[in-house]
Scaffold this active site. Structure first.
Site, PDB file in Angstrom:
ATOM      1  N   LYS A   1      40.897  16.280   5.717  1.00  0.00           N
ATOM      2  CA  LYS A   1      42.220  16.878   5.455  1.00  0.00           C
ATOM      3  C   LYS A   1      42.778  16.366   4.128  1.00  0.00           C
ATOM      4  CE  LYS A   1      44.029  15.077   9.248  1.00  0.00           C
ATOM      5  NZ  LYS A   1      42.860  14.393   9.818  1.00  0.00           N
TER       6      LYS A   1
ATOM      7  N   ARG B   1      34.910   5.191   4.246  1.00  0.00           N
ATOM      8  CA  ARG B   1      35.990   5.600   3.329  1.00  0.00           C
ATOM      9  C   ARG B   1      36.547   4.415   2.532  1.00  0.00           C
ATOM     10  NH1 ARG B   1      40.779   8.937   5.663  1.00  0.00           N
ATOM     11  NH2 ARG B   1      40.685   7.328   7.267  1.00  0.00           N
TER      12      ARG B   1
ATOM     13  N   ARG C   1      40.862   1.057   4.853  1.00  0.00           N
ATOM     14  CA  ARG C   1      42.039   1.194   5.718  1.00  0.00           C
ATOM     15  C   ARG C   1      41.909   0.377   6.999  1.00  0.00           C
ATOM     16  NH1 ARG C   1      43.821   7.386   6.320  1.00  0.00           N
ATOM     17  NH2 ARG C   1      43.955   6.812   8.512  1.00  0.00           N
TER      18      ARG C   1
ATOM     19  N   ARG D   1      51.018  17.128  14.805  1.00  0.00           N
ATOM     20  CA  ARG D   1      49.915  16.591  15.602  1.00  0.00           C
ATOM     21  C   ARG D   1      50.159  16.687  17.095  1.00  0.00           C
ATOM     22  NH1 ARG D   1      47.887  12.753  11.442  1.00  0.00           N
ATOM     23  NH2 ARG D   1      46.321  11.545  12.485  1.00  0.00           N
TER      24      ARG D   1
ATOM     25  N   ARG E   1      41.734   6.867  17.885  1.00  0.00           N
ATOM     26  CA  ARG E   1      42.297   7.967  17.087  1.00  0.00           C
ATOM     27  C   ARG E   1      41.654   9.297  17.485  1.00  0.00           C
ATOM     28  NH1 ARG E   1      40.972   5.651  11.434  1.00  0.00           N
ATOM     29  NH2 ARG E   1      41.607   7.692  10.678  1.00  0.00           N
TER      30      ARG E   1
HETATM   31  P1  AP5 Z   1      39.632  12.161   4.426  1.00  0.00           P
HETATM   32  O1  AP5 Z   1      39.852  13.340   3.547  1.00  0.00           O
HETATM   33  O2  AP5 Z   1      40.334  10.889   4.072  1.00  0.00           O
HETATM   34  O3  AP5 Z   1      39.877  12.563   5.967  1.00  0.00           O
HETATM   35  P2  AP5 Z   1      41.182  12.900   6.763  1.00  0.00           P
HETATM   36  O4  AP5 Z   1      40.923  14.105   7.602  1.00  0.00           O
HETATM   37  O5  AP5 Z   1      42.378  12.956   5.852  1.00  0.00           O
HETATM   38  O6  AP5 Z   1      41.216  11.643   7.720  1.00  0.00           O
HETATM   39  P3  AP5 Z   1      42.331  10.579   8.102  1.00  0.00           P
HETATM   40  O7  AP5 Z   1      41.596   9.407   8.680  1.00  0.00           O
HETATM   41  O8  AP5 Z   1      43.245  10.301   6.952  1.00  0.00           O
HETATM   42  O9  AP5 Z   1      43.075  11.319   9.217  1.00  0.00           O
HETATM   43  P4  AP5 Z   1      43.877  10.690  10.304  1.00  0.00           P
HETATM   44  O10 AP5 Z   1      44.471  11.920  10.864  1.00  0.00           O
HETATM   45  O11 AP5 Z   1      43.176   9.836  11.268  1.00  0.00           O
HETATM   46  O12 AP5 Z   1      44.842   9.649   9.539  1.00  0.00           O
HETATM   47  P5  AP5 Z   1      46.336   9.744   9.014  1.00  0.00           P
HETATM   48  O13 AP5 Z   1      46.429   8.962   7.782  1.00  0.00           O
HETATM   49  O14 AP5 Z   1      46.828  11.144   9.021  1.00  0.00           O
HETATM   50  O15 AP5 Z   1      38.058  11.907   4.484  1.00  0.00           O
HETATM   51  C1  AP5 Z   1      37.504  10.837   5.271  1.00  0.00           C
HETATM   52  C2  AP5 Z   1      36.264  10.274   4.546  1.00  0.00           C
HETATM   53  O16 AP5 Z   1      35.238  11.280   4.541  1.00  0.00           O
HETATM   54  C3  AP5 Z   1      36.496   9.915   3.057  1.00  0.00           C
HETATM   55  O17 AP5 Z   1      35.732   8.786   2.729  1.00  0.00           O
HETATM   56  C4  AP5 Z   1      35.977  11.145   2.289  1.00  0.00           C
HETATM   57  O18 AP5 Z   1      35.500  10.802   1.003  1.00  0.00           O
HETATM   58  C5  AP5 Z   1      34.863  11.629   3.214  1.00  0.00           C
HETATM   59  N1  AP5 Z   1      34.713  13.084   3.181  1.00  0.00           N
HETATM   60  C6  AP5 Z   1      35.710  14.018   3.180  1.00  0.00           C
HETATM   61  N2  AP5 Z   1      35.193  15.264   3.172  1.00  0.00           N
HETATM   62  C7  AP5 Z   1      33.837  15.106   3.182  1.00  0.00           C
HETATM   63  C8  AP5 Z   1      32.746  16.046   3.199  1.00  0.00           C
HETATM   64  N3  AP5 Z   1      32.961  17.371   3.186  1.00  0.00           N
HETATM   65  N4  AP5 Z   1      31.488  15.537   3.216  1.00  0.00           N
HETATM   66  C9  AP5 Z   1      31.267  14.192   3.228  1.00  0.00           C
HETATM   67  N5  AP5 Z   1      32.262  13.255   3.201  1.00  0.00           N
HETATM   68  C10 AP5 Z   1      33.532  13.725   3.197  1.00  0.00           C
HETATM   69  O19 AP5 Z   1      47.116   8.997  10.201  1.00  0.00           O
HETATM   70  C11 AP5 Z   1      46.970   7.614  10.423  1.00  0.00           C
HETATM   71  C12 AP5 Z   1      47.874   7.172  11.586  1.00  0.00           C
HETATM   72  O20 AP5 Z   1      49.256   7.440  11.259  1.00  0.00           O
HETATM   73  C13 AP5 Z   1      47.649   7.904  12.911  1.00  0.00           C
HETATM   74  O21 AP5 Z   1      46.621   7.309  13.667  1.00  0.00           O
HETATM   75  C14 AP5 Z   1      49.033   7.752  13.566  1.00  0.00           C
HETATM   76  O22 AP5 Z   1      49.210   6.463  14.111  1.00  0.00           O
HETATM   77  C15 AP5 Z   1      49.990   7.898  12.394  1.00  0.00           C
HETATM   78  N6  AP5 Z   1      50.394   9.297  12.151  1.00  0.00           N
HETATM   79  C16 AP5 Z   1      50.155  10.034  11.021  1.00  0.00           C
HETATM   80  N7  AP5 Z   1      50.670  11.260  11.144  1.00  0.00           N
HETATM   81  C17 AP5 Z   1      51.247  11.316  12.378  1.00  0.00           C
HETATM   82  C18 AP5 Z   1      51.918  12.345  13.098  1.00  0.00           C
HETATM   83  N8  AP5 Z   1      52.089  13.569  12.569  1.00  0.00           N
HETATM   84  N9  AP5 Z   1      52.362  12.071  14.342  1.00  0.00           N
HETATM   85  C19 AP5 Z   1      52.211  10.840  14.878  1.00  0.00           C
HETATM   86  N10 AP5 Z   1      51.565   9.836  14.273  1.00  0.00           N
HETATM   87  C20 AP5 Z   1      51.094  10.059  13.020  1.00  0.00           C
END
Ligand code: AP5
Ligand code: ZN
Length: 218
Positions: A16, A130, A163, A91, A174
């Protein structure tokens, strides 16, 4: 031009953030990542950060009212007038209903939802591999898209960070939270006719190209 509000949906590690950065740069609209906003608050030890820290470390969702408040405030800022990307929000069904209400109140149309689908066995490797630049936020992966010099950003020499929630035990939590609380949003948006499914198993450049083509016609 894409719809006024673009939502990136997908499991942790689906890509994402990687794709939202590309799309935001291309269309010149802000990328609003609730995860990034929360991590920044934790780092600065603000009241928001203190409230969210334990949940994030456990791989659980932060309460709806907390994240909805963040998003409402952020999308009221002037740079969101032309449109914006929500990355990692909504979410839960309650968060999605909140977005619907806010967009309606602002007289904006329905959001466009991009659901990035990736095979489950790839997610763990993506997340544990990552690394993120501490200066510009560029996202790398030690397995799939490594920097030229280990631990250093290609663009600005910034230090690459790992992270805290990218350890195997927290990743499992997660993923569990995603399946239980977030995946029902796929049906929610499909029923509204605004869901676009994206094959996230391909390489990032191919995915970005397809996405930009789709959004340019939308
Ligand atoms: P990346 O693009 O970073 O993936 P992502 O989908 O953004 O994953 P996240 O881990 O950031 O999502 P998340 O939802 O768990 O975390 P968030 O920060 O939102 O890519 C991942 C890796 O893969 C990278 O190394 C990249 O280079 C690689 N990659 C990407 N595309 C690729 C491809 N096509 N091929 C190969 N490699 C690839 O949330 C964190 C925490 O915050 C949550 O657990 C929760 O506690 C809280 N939180 C955040 N938002 C909310 C909400 N709306 N409601 C409640 N709690 C929330
Ligand atoms: Zn950088």
């Amino acid at each position: 031009m894409p719809a006024n509000a673009l939502i990136f949906l997908g499991a942790p590690g689906a890509g994402k953030g990687t794709q939202a950065r590309e799309v935001a740069t291309h269309f010149g609209i802000p990328q609003i990542s609730t995860g990034d906003i929360l991590r920044d608050a934790v780092k600065k030890q603000t009241p928001l950060g203190m409230a969210a820290k334990a949940k994030m470390e456990a791989g659980a969702l932060v309460p709806d009212e907390v994240v909805c408040g963040i998003v409402e405030e952020r999308i009221g800022e002037p740079d969101c007038q032309k449109g914006f990307i929500l990355d990692g929000f909504p979410r839960t069904i309650a968060q999605a209903q909140f977005v619907d209400r806010v967009l309606q109140a602002k007289g904006r149309g329905r959001p466009q939802v991009l659901d990035i689908e990736v095979d489950e066995d790839l997610l763990l490797k993506r997340l544990t591999g990552r690394r993120t630049c501490s200066v510009c936020g560029e996202i790398y992966n030690v397995h799939f898209s490594p920097p030229k010099v280990e631990g250093i950003c290609d663009k600005d020499g910034g230090k690459l960070l790992y992270r805290a929630d990218d350890n195997e035990a927290t990743i499992r939590q997660r993923l569990e939270a995603y399946h239980r609380q977030t995946s029902p949003l796929i049906e929610y948006y499909r029923a509204q006719g605004v869901l676009h499914e994206v094959d996230g198993n391909k390489d990032p450049e191919t995915i970005a190209k397809g996405l930009l083509e789709f959004l340019s016609q939308a």
